[in-house]
Motif scaffolding. Structure first.
Motif, PDB file in Angstrom:
ATOM      1  N   PHE A 181       0.913  -1.072   0.166  1.00  0.00           N
ATOM      2  CA  PHE A 181       0.044  -0.049  -0.098  1.00  0.00           C
ATOM      3  C   PHE A 181       0.801   1.333  -0.136  1.00  0.00           C
ATOM      4  N   GLU A 182       1.950   1.224   0.800  1.00  0.00           N
ATOM      5  CA  GLU A 182       2.614   2.447   0.928  1.00  0.00           C
ATOM      6  C   GLU A 182       3.279   2.671  -0.391  1.00  0.00           C
ATOM      7  N   LEU A 183       4.129   1.752  -0.891  1.00  0.00           N
ATOM      8  CA  LEU A 183       4.524   1.850  -2.488  1.00  0.00           C
ATOM      9  C   LEU A 183       3.525   2.268  -3.269  1.00  0.00           C
ATOM     10  N   TRP A 184       2.530   1.706  -3.373  1.00  0.00           N
ATOM     11  CA  TRP A 184       1.422   2.298  -4.221  1.00  0.00           C
ATOM     12  C   TRP A 184       0.991   3.722  -4.214  1.00  0.00           C
ATOM     13  N   CYS A 185       1.064   4.254  -2.813  1.00  0.00           N
ATOM     14  CA  CYS A 185       0.947   5.534  -2.612  1.00  0.00           C
ATOM     15  C   CYS A 185       1.860   6.494  -3.168  1.00  0.00           C
ATOM     16  N   TYR A 186       3.198   6.021  -2.991  1.00  0.00           N
ATOM     17  CA  TYR A 186       4.221   6.670  -3.629  1.00  0.00           C
ATOM     18  C   TYR A 186       4.393   6.761  -5.074  1.00  0.00           C
ATOM     19  N   ARG A 187       3.561   5.608  -5.823  1.00  0.00           N
ATOM     20  CA  ARG A 187       3.636   5.691  -7.148  1.00  0.00           C
ATOM     21  C   ARG A 187       2.725   6.591  -7.862  1.00  0.00           C
ATOM     22  N   ARG A 188       1.549   6.612  -6.981  1.00  0.00           N
ATOM     23  CA  ARG A 188       0.524   7.732  -7.372  1.00  0.00           C
ATOM     24  C   ARG A 188       1.150   8.939  -7.172  1.00  0.00           C
ATOM     25  N   ILE A 189       1.843   9.347  -6.345  1.00  0.00           N
ATOM     26  CA  ILE A 189       2.629  10.706  -6.480  1.00  0.00           C
ATOM     27  C   ILE A 189       3.465  10.965  -7.674  1.00  0.00           C
ATOM     28  N   LEU A 190       4.113   9.858  -7.857  1.00  0.00           N
ATOM     29  CA  LEU A 190       4.880  10.192  -9.241  1.00  0.00           C
ATOM     30  C   LEU A 190       4.225   9.965 -10.706  1.00  0.00           C
ATOM     31  N   ARG A 191       3.106   9.307 -10.409  1.00  0.00           N
ATOM     32  CA  ARG A 191       2.115   8.781 -11.290  1.00  0.00           C
ATOM     33  C   ARG A 191       2.700   8.045 -12.353  1.00  0.00           C
ATOM     34  N   ILE A 192       3.145   7.158 -12.124  1.00  0.00           N
ATOM     35  CA  ILE A 192       3.638   5.842 -12.810  1.00  0.00           C
ATOM     36  C   ILE A 192       2.954   4.580 -12.422  1.00  0.00           C
ATOM     37  N   PRO A 193       2.860   3.709 -13.226  1.00  0.00           N
ATOM     38  CA  PRO A 193       1.982   2.415 -12.986  1.00  0.00           C
ATOM     39  C   PRO A 193       3.000   1.319 -12.179  1.00  0.00           C
ATOM     40  N   TRP A 194       2.565   0.510 -11.712  1.00  0.00           N
ATOM     41  CA  TRP A 194       2.960  -0.511 -10.946  1.00  0.00           C
ATOM     42  C   TRP A 194       4.127  -1.243 -11.714  1.00  0.00           C
ATOM     43  N   THR A 195       3.877  -1.559 -13.032  1.00  0.00           N
ATOM     44  CA  THR A 195       4.862  -2.198 -14.023  1.00  0.00           C
ATOM     45  C   THR A 195       6.178  -1.417 -14.594  1.00  0.00           C
ATOM     46  N   ALA A 196       6.044   0.153 -14.189  1.00  0.00           N
ATOM     47  CA  ALA A 196       7.089   0.833 -14.696  1.00  0.00           C
ATOM     48  C   ALA A 196       7.975   0.997 -13.424  1.00  0.00           C
ATOM     49  N   LYS A 197       9.243   1.128 -13.472  1.00  0.00           N
ATOM     50  CA  LYS A 197      10.196   1.270 -12.516  1.00  0.00           C
ATOM     51  C   LYS A 197      10.211   0.204 -11.427  1.00  0.00           C
ATOM     52  N   THR A 198      11.387   0.080 -10.630  1.00  0.00           N
ATOM     53  CA  THR A 198      11.492  -0.712  -9.461  1.00  0.00           C
ATOM     54  C   THR A 198      10.930  -0.010  -8.291  1.00  0.00           C
ATOM     55  N   ASN A 199      10.736  -0.726  -7.205  1.00  0.00           N
ATOM     56  CA  ASN A 199      10.363  -0.044  -6.101  1.00  0.00           C
ATOM     57  C   ASN A 199      11.496   0.685  -5.465  1.00  0.00           C
ATOM     58  N   GLU A 200      12.698   0.227  -5.551  1.00  0.00           N
ATOM     59  CA  GLU A 200      13.838   1.015  -5.208  1.00  0.00           C
ATOM     60  C   GLU A 200      13.822   2.204  -5.806  1.00  0.00           C
ATOM     61  N   TRP A 201      13.680   2.290  -7.148  1.00  0.00           N
ATOM     62  CA  TRP A 201      13.659   3.608  -7.807  1.00  0.00           C
ATOM     63  C   TRP A 201      12.821   4.570  -7.473  1.00  0.00           C
ATOM     64  N   VAL A 202      11.515   4.055  -7.273  1.00  0.00           N
ATOM     65  CA  VAL A 202      10.415   4.992  -6.616  1.00  0.00           C
ATOM     66  C   VAL A 202      10.987   5.512  -5.380  1.00  0.00           C
ATOM     67  N   LEU A 203      11.496   4.804  -4.377  1.00  0.00           N
ATOM     68  CA  LEU A 203      11.803   5.503  -3.082  1.00  0.00           C
ATOM     69  C   LEU A 203      12.930   6.362  -3.282  1.00  0.00           C
ATOM     70  N   GLN A 204      13.988   6.150  -3.918  1.00  0.00           N
ATOM     71  CA  GLN A 204      15.032   7.062  -4.337  1.00  0.00           C
ATOM     72  C   GLN A 204      14.553   8.299  -5.053  1.00  0.00           C
ATOM     73  N   GLU A 205      13.502   8.076  -5.792  1.00  0.00           N
ATOM     74  CA  GLU A 205      13.042   9.491  -6.709  1.00  0.00           C
ATOM     75  C   GLU A 205      12.260  10.339  -5.814  1.00  0.00           C
ATOM     76  N   LEU A 206      11.689   9.703  -4.693  1.00  0.00           N
ATOM     77  CA  LEU A 206      11.187  10.749  -3.679  1.00  0.00           C
ATOM     78  C   LEU A 206      11.990  10.936  -2.673  1.00  0.00           C
ATOM     79  N   GLY A 207      13.076  10.313  -2.308  1.00  0.00           N
ATOM     80  CA  GLY A 207      14.087  10.638  -1.421  1.00  0.00           C
ATOM     81  C   GLY A 207      13.422  10.064   0.015  1.00  0.00           C
ATOM     82  N   VAL A 208      12.693   9.014  -0.051  1.00  0.00           N
ATOM     83  CA  VAL A 208      12.075   8.402   1.325  1.00  0.00           C
ATOM     84  C   VAL A 208      12.629   6.957   1.411  1.00  0.00           C
ATOM     85  N   GLN A 209      12.135   6.545   2.540  1.00  0.00           N
ATOM     86  CA  GLN A 209      12.185   5.208   3.059  1.00  0.00           C
ATOM     87  C   GLN A 209      10.729   4.692   3.395  1.00  0.00           C
ATOM     88  N   LYS A 210      10.609   3.460   3.307  1.00  0.00           N
ATOM     89  CA  LYS A 210       9.194   2.823   3.805  1.00  0.00           C
ATOM     90  C   LYS A 210       8.944   2.993   5.188  1.00  0.00           C
TER      91      LYS A 210
END
Length: 225
Positions: free
Chosen positions: A128-157
């Motif tokens: 759920f947390e990663l889904w929320c971050y992907r909504r902020i970046l406006r990218i689907p779950w099939t695009a990019k890795t979870n690590e990339w999402v966290l690095q892009e936003l500069g956050v941790q779970k």
């Protein structure tokens, strides 16, 4: 039955009436079956339920928190979806993350101090947390890795970590006070348990989180360590 009569008597002493149509009974008893006697009060049968909502949380006879966790996450997903215009705005990502935590995360973790989480529940919270971050970046779950999402936003779970922190704060609070919650958590139930491996309990969660026995965790909480 005696408990119902005692409740009715206590209510009448304070000028209150016990509405039997609105009163529900839930029995936490693994040995109970459908042939057991029904509950009644002054000739009116009291409805027995397997789950009910109390103070915004679902409680059931199996003491299973999965249903409540799924429900809280579903409500939180609705909150995130209602803020779609905000995620599409030109606000800084860091501000969007702060707004996410103060709205959706607060809804998702409501009442989490009392949760007993299974491995599947932990994975569900992380997803759920990663889904929320992907909504902020406006990218689907099939695009990019979870690590990339966290690095892009500069956050941790942090969602599950915040829940763990709240649980530890709660167990410390009840340990340092003489209250009903402390009696329930530290008390012993008479009788024998049924055969087989028992389900994970709330105290098992505390032992896993702290890496301590219940006695050691209680002493540490009492000393505020």
């Amino acid at each position: 039955m005696d408990l119902l009569k005692a409740k009715q008597s206590a209510s009448e002493q304070r000028g209150l009436l016990l509405n039997t149509k609105k009163t529900k009974v839930m029995i936490v008893d693994t040995g109970r079956n459908d042939t057991d006697a029904n509950f009644s009060l002054e000739g009116d049968v009291i409805e027995e339920v397997e789950s009910f909502e109390f103070l915004g949380s679902i409680i059931n006879t199996k003491s299973d928190c999965t249903q409540e966790i799924k429900r809280r996450l579903a409500i939180a997903r609705g909150v995130v979806s209602n803020l779609t215009k905000l995620w599409k705005s030109k606000l800084p990502p860091s501000l969007k993350v702060r707004l996410l935590k103060s709205t959706a995360f607060a809804v998702a973790s409501y009442g989490s101090e009392s949760w007993t989480m299974k491995l599947s529940d932990r994975k569900r919270l992380d997803s759920f947390e990663l889904w929320c971050y992907r909504r902020i970046l406006r990218i689907p779950w099939t695009a990019k890795t979870n690590e990339w999402v966290l690095q892009e936003l500069g956050v941790q779970k942090t969602l599950r970590a915040d829940i763990i922190s709240r649980k530890l704060s709660y167990v410390g609070h009840i340990t340092r006070h003489h209250c009903l919650q402390k009696t329930i958590v530290q008390g012993m139930v008479e009788g024998k348990r049924k055969r087989g491996r028992p389900a994970a309990s709330w105290l098992d969660d505390i032992k896993i989180i702290t890496g301590l026995s219940i006695t050691e965790a209680t002493r540490a909480a009492a000393d505020r360590i």
